[in-house]
Design a protein around this motif. Structure first.
Motif: not given
Ligand code: NAP
Length: 295
Positions: A128-144
């Motif tokens: 997935g990293a090579a294909a640019g198809s990862l699932s990304i789970m994000v925490g933190g402020p909306t603006a960032a």
């Protein structure tokens, strides 16, 4: 596209992710401890930095993709760490899988230094990293999150802003709770079939079309049948992730007996010197316990 983007940690995952950013036209400032990790990026024009602090001095957005909680702490807060060079209003994005509570503590330290942190662990492996198809789970402020979103879109496809600091790491821990227990469950199903004199390959084939279907039954089930545990995702990293899960459960006073049990199979794998096998090799442990070899 004019700003330099920073990237620290160029291993199995970090290297292809950084390469995708370069392919998308971004200028990268990178740091790695080992020359062998650095070289593939230098060949395509990334600029080397002698320390995480130097990356931070050059890049208003930077990524870390290292191994475990103490490694991220060292890279961000340690000597010559990111915090020593971080720009005001910078966003530091940690994509490693680490502890949610340690993540929140680092986010506070960076906030006090005038920067924001996002935790953004991934699922999808090196493919997935090579294909640019990862699932990304994000925490933190909306603006960032919104500032970094275009870069996430280069590295991944399913990008979810889960919540505030640490929420991405909690989400990844939930992912690992499910994955580890499902591997153990698929393994038990294979054991039952074989012990009953029924072909486990036929059982898998039948179950793939029903309610018990899953990616784990499909991919890891095949590994179990073929007794082929080339990683994939190593038992060593999976054990580390289950440690994070169980530490979080401990901090919260939460009983997760299923996760704890699945973690014991990973402990056994490492104890047998098999930590570099894919974590589907849990089946090898279970099969040995019952005098079954391989599948
Ligand atoms: P890896 O191949 O071992 O790469 C880790 C990199 O981090 C290495 O290149 C190493 O740099 C660097 N590093 C480690 N500790 C460091 C420190 N204290 N200071 C500076 N650099 C340090 O591991 P990976 O498979 O890429 O995994 C990275 C993260 O992604 C882990 O948290 C893992 O759990 C997570 N993850 C992995 C997968 C997967 O399938 N592999 C899938 C999802 C998530 P040097 O090379 O310079 O020594």
């Amino acid at each position: 596209m004019t700003d330099t983007i920073g990237f620290i940690g160029l291993g199995i995952m970090g290297r292809p992710m950084a390469l995708n950013l370069i392919k998308a036209g971004y200028r990268l400032a990178v740091h790695a401890r080992r020359e062998a990790s650095l070289q593939p990026l230098l060949e395509v024009g990334a600029e080397p930095c002698s320390s995480p602090a130097e990356v931070a001095r050059r890049a208003p957005i930077l990524f870390t993709m290292v191994s475990d909680t103490p490694d991220v702490e060292q890279v961000i807060l340690g000597e010559q760490g990111v915090i020593e060079g971080v720009q005001t209003d910078a966003v530091v994005v940690d994509m490693s899988t680490i502890s949610p509570s340690a993540t929140r503590a680092m986010a506070e330290r960076l906030h006090a230094a005038g920067a924001e942190m996002l935790d953004a662990p991934v699922s999808g492996g090196d493919i997935g990293a090579a294909a640019g198809s990862l699932s990304i789970m994000v925490g933190g402020p909306t603006a960032a999150f919104e500032r970094v979103r275009p870069l996430f879109q280069v590295m991944g496809e399913n990008i979810v802003h889960v919540g505030d600091h640490g929420a991405g790491q909690v989400c990844k821990a939930c992912n690992q709770v499910l994955v580890a227990q499902t591997i153990a469950g698929v393994s038990e199903a294979m054991l039952l079939a074989k012990a009953s004199g029924v072909d486990p390959a036929k059982v898998r084939e039948a179950l793939l079309g029903g309610f018990a279907n899953s990616r784990i039954l499909e991919v890891h089930g095949r590994r179990m049948l073929e007794d082929d545990y080339a990683p994939g995702f190593t038992a060593r990293l999976h054990q580390k992730d289950m440690r994070i899960v169980l530490e979080a459960a401990h901090e919260l006073g939460l009983a997760l007996p299923g996760a704890a049990q699945a973690a014991q199979w990973l402990n056994a794998l490492l104890g047998q010197g098999l930590g570099d096998l894919d974590s589907a090799a849990i089946h090898r442990m279970q099969a040995r316990l019952h005098g079954q070899d391989g599948d």
